[in-house]
Design a protein around this motif. Structure first.
Motif, mmCIF file in Angstrom:
data_model
loop_
_atom_site.group_PDB
_atom_site.id
_atom_site.type_symbol
_atom_site.label_atom_id
_atom_site.label_comp_id
_atom_site.label_asym_id
_atom_site.label_seq_id
_atom_site.Cartn_x
_atom_site.Cartn_y
_atom_site.Cartn_z
ATOM 1 N N VAL A 169 -35.927 -30.903 -39.634
ATOM 2 C CA VAL A 169 -35.845 -32.351 -39.414
ATOM 3 C C VAL A 169 -36.569 -32.709 -38.117
ATOM 4 C CG1 VAL A 169 -34.282 -34.281 -39.038
ATOM 5 C CG2 VAL A 169 -33.677 -32.458 -40.639
ATOM 6 N N GLN A 170 -36.311 -31.916 -37.087
ATOM 7 C CA GLN A 170 -36.978 -32.151 -35.798
ATOM 8 C C GLN A 170 -38.490 -32.104 -35.959
ATOM 9 O OE1 GLN A 170 -35.774 -29.770 -32.481
ATOM 10 N NE2 GLN A 170 -33.648 -29.689 -33.156
ATOM 11 N N LYS A 230 -31.715 -31.185 -26.418
ATOM 12 C CA LYS A 230 -31.541 -30.042 -27.312
ATOM 13 C C LYS A 230 -32.499 -30.088 -28.508
ATOM 14 C CE LYS A 230 -26.868 -28.799 -26.061
ATOM 15 N NZ LYS A 230 -26.285 -29.931 -25.319
ATOM 16 N N LEU A 231 -33.507 -30.948 -28.425
ATOM 17 C CA LEU A 231 -34.507 -31.011 -29.491
ATOM 18 C C LEU A 231 -35.638 -30.046 -29.138
ATOM 19 C CD1 LEU A 231 -34.706 -34.905 -29.941
ATOM 20 C CD2 LEU A 231 -33.674 -33.272 -31.523
ATOM 21 N N ARG A 232 -35.505 -28.813 -29.628
ATOM 22 C CA ARG A 232 -36.460 -27.790 -29.202
ATOM 23 C C ARG A 232 -37.870 -28.061 -29.729
ATOM 24 N NH1 ARG A 232 -33.877 -22.001 -29.929
ATOM 25 N NH2 ARG A 232 -35.274 -21.532 -28.208
ATOM 26 N N SER A 233 -37.952 -28.794 -30.849
ATOM 27 C CA SER A 233 -39.275 -29.024 -31.435
ATOM 28 C C SER A 233 -40.108 -30.030 -30.662
ATOM 29 C CB SER A 233 -39.132 -29.499 -32.877
ATOM 30 O OG SER A 233 -38.372 -28.564 -33.588
ATOM 31 N N LEU A 234 -39.472 -30.704 -29.706
ATOM 32 C CA LEU A 234 -40.241 -31.623 -28.855
ATOM 33 C C LEU A 234 -41.421 -30.926 -28.203
ATOM 34 C CD1 LEU A 234 -37.889 -33.891 -26.722
ATOM 35 C CD2 LEU A 234 -39.663 -34.581 -28.319
ATOM 36 N N VAL A 235 -41.260 -29.618 -28.023
ATOM 37 C CA VAL A 235 -42.283 -28.838 -27.350
ATOM 38 C C VAL A 235 -43.630 -28.929 -28.077
ATOM 39 C CG1 VAL A 235 -41.981 -26.595 -28.471
ATOM 40 C CG2 VAL A 235 -42.424 -26.722 -25.996
#
Lengths: 317, 225
Positions: free
Chosen positions: B28-29, B94-99
């Motif tokens: 989802v992220q 905590k949204l790791r996919s922001l990276v």
């Protein structure tokens, strides 16, 4: 000394005739504009208004293209308002430049206060088209309206102790947002102070300017009265003056106090002595793309180099 | 047919409970990030587009070259800060996919740095190398500016997947830690060119310091766990 050798690129005779020519042309254009219902503005882009009826051109005019009124009045280093050059034009709108009193004091016959309009009446101003060179390596050509400072000083009868002239800007944080400071201190120590040696102040080039482009001094340019010393960097030309004192010691001018390594007392335009953070060899004339070489004493060497014959300009920058 | 995404929500089969789960599942992220990337791209381009509009409509300051120099520099700096803000933002949200947006932001920071340098070299100095050389050798703020540009360029050039493979993950990461140095040299560049009022460089430097601090705190917390 290299500085003095360079001859002026324009002879005085040429300057006058060209200046007069332009004056006449502007006059013709202006009257034509009046005849046609005010539809035509002179080449400078300014409506032909004059706050100084009967204003006459004075000496030393350059025939270089004048910087537009728009640029002169929208690009200002006036830290009392803001350190951003575009802000003074916006922030100075409500500035109250009249009534305005200038206090003369120090080593003179009698302490005096003059209203600025009284001063203008007493010492009729002239138009002086000068180059202005900022210490930040940009320059303009501005048709000032000014009173030669020596006329005012002579009328004050300075004593022999008057070796320097000290100028002070209005201190009024209510009107000058820049004087209020921020969390990290103020941009400068207020009020702004400048100084000249007495012979510099008495030099015929030095003006107390009360207008430009035939109008009263716009607020953002230092209304109602400011100094113009065309052979020195712009920061010497102190704005919105409220106090002029003749003193016996060299005044500590604001920028010299702020950063003595970077700004001296003399601040004569000098392409051979760099500012520690930028070169002074060239400058950008506002309105032009490429840089042009900076002239010693901003092109006024012929008039002023003699004042500094016994002075090392490298240490007395 | 069974929805392949369904097994991502093993513990939250109903719609209501799915909302409560944070962070959302990686897929989802990733979808969010992928969808917002074009908008972010456009956003990063806006300062340039607005400036081009100002050039076209004669709304630059009276010294247009100085104006362009300042604008490009300011946006390069802001985007570099944004790049450095991504990792702390990952910790916080905590949204790791922001990276996944980090590279684009970094490349845009470099892009504005290129414009900044190009304007200085071509428009400001008119490619007069004797003056440029003197500037570089004599002026500390130009020196740190040039240092920053060198770092950002080497990071931009090695930002591709191919370079990650060629250098190996560990080395690549070591190289890319230079971005912290770039942050510091950018701050110095800003401080040293300001004439008197240090409010703005101060504010930006405090922001940078807090981004660094967020990283340090996070690492300490993880070590203690």
């Amino acid at each position: 000394m290299i500085l003095i050798q360079r001859p002026a690129d324009i002879t005085p005779s040429e300057i006058t005739s060209e200046g007069l020519f332009r004056q006449r042309r502007n006059l013709i254009m202006a009257s034509a504009g009046l005849l046609l219902g005010g539809g035509i503005a002179p080449a400078t882009g300014v409506a032909a208004v004059s706050d100084f009826p009967g204003l006459k051109p004075g000496p030393f005019a350059t025939d270089e293209e004048k910087t537009s009124f728009q640029a002169v009045t929208s690009y200002n280093n006036f830290y009392e308002f803001s350190t951003d050059k575009r802000q003074p034009a916006k922030l100075a709108k409500a500035f109250k430049s009249r009534p305005w009193t200038i206090a003369f004091g120090g080593e003179i016959a009698k302490q005096q206060r003059f209203d600025v309009d009284e001063l203008i009446k007493k010492f009729p101003p002239q138009e002086r088209i000068y180059r202005l060179r900022c210490v930040e390596a940009w320059s303009m050509v501005i048709p000032w309206v000014g009173i030669p400072l020596h006329r005012v000083l002579k009328a004050l009868n300075p004593s022999s102790k008057a070796q320097y002239v000290r100028f002070e800007t209005l201190l009024d944080p209510k009107q000058f947002p820049g004087q209020r400071g921020s969390l990290f201190g103020s941009s400068l120590d207020w009020p702004y102070v400048e100084g000249l040696r007495i012979d510099e102040a008495m030099h015929p080039l030095t003006l107390l300017a009360v207008g430009l482009y035939g109008r009263f001094m716009p607020n953002q340019n230092g209304a109602p009265i400011r100094l113009v010393v065309p052979w020195k960097y712009g920061f010497k030309s102190i704005k919105s003056i409220v106090k002029i004192d003749l003193v016996d010691k060299q005044p500590l001018n604001t920028w010299n106090r702020q950063a003595p390594r970077e700004y001296g007392f003399y601040a004569n335009v000098n392409p051979a002595v760099d500012h520690p953070r930028w070169s002074q060899a060239r400058e950008r004339r506002i309105g032009e793309w490429s840089k042009r070489p900076t002239l010693p004493f901003n092109g006024y060497a012929e008039q002023v180099a003699g004042l500094y014959q016994n002075l090392d300009l490298r240490t007395n920058f | 047919m069974e929805n392949p995404a369904a097994d991502l929500f093993l513990h939250a089969p109903t719609r209501q409970r799915r909302k409560l789960r944070w962070p959302p599942p990686a897929a989802v992220q990733v979808r969010w990030v992928t969808r917002s990337k074009p908008w972010l791209f456009l956003f990063c381009l806006t300062p340039l587009l607005l400036t081009l509009w100002d050039v076209y409509s004669h709304q630059l300051a009276a010294d247009p070259i100085k104006d362009l120099t300042l604008r490009s520099g300011r946006w390069g700096l802001r985007l570099l800060w944004a790049t450095l803000a991504i990792t702390p933002l990952c910790y916080i949200t905590k949204l790791r996919s922001l990276v996944r947006v980090r590279r684009m932001l970094g490349l845009f920071a470099w892009f504005y740095a290129c414009l900044h340098l190009g304007i200085y070299l071509v428009l400001d100095q008119g490619l007069a190398w004797q003056f440029i050389g003197a500037d570089i050798s004599k002026r500390p703020y130009i020196v740190v500016g040039a240092t920053t540009f060198t770092i950002l360029s080497s990071l931009a050039l090695t930002s591709t997947q191919g370079w990650v493979r060629r250098l190996g993950g560990k080395n690549w990461q070591r190289l890319h830690r230079l971005v912290y140095v770039a942050g510091i040299t950018t701050s110095l560049h800003f401080f040293w060119l300001v004439k008197s009022d240090i409010t703005r460089p101060m504010v930006y430097t405090l922001v940078l310091a807090s981004l660094f601090l967020a990283r340090i705190l996070h690492h300490n917390a993880r070590r203690q766990r």
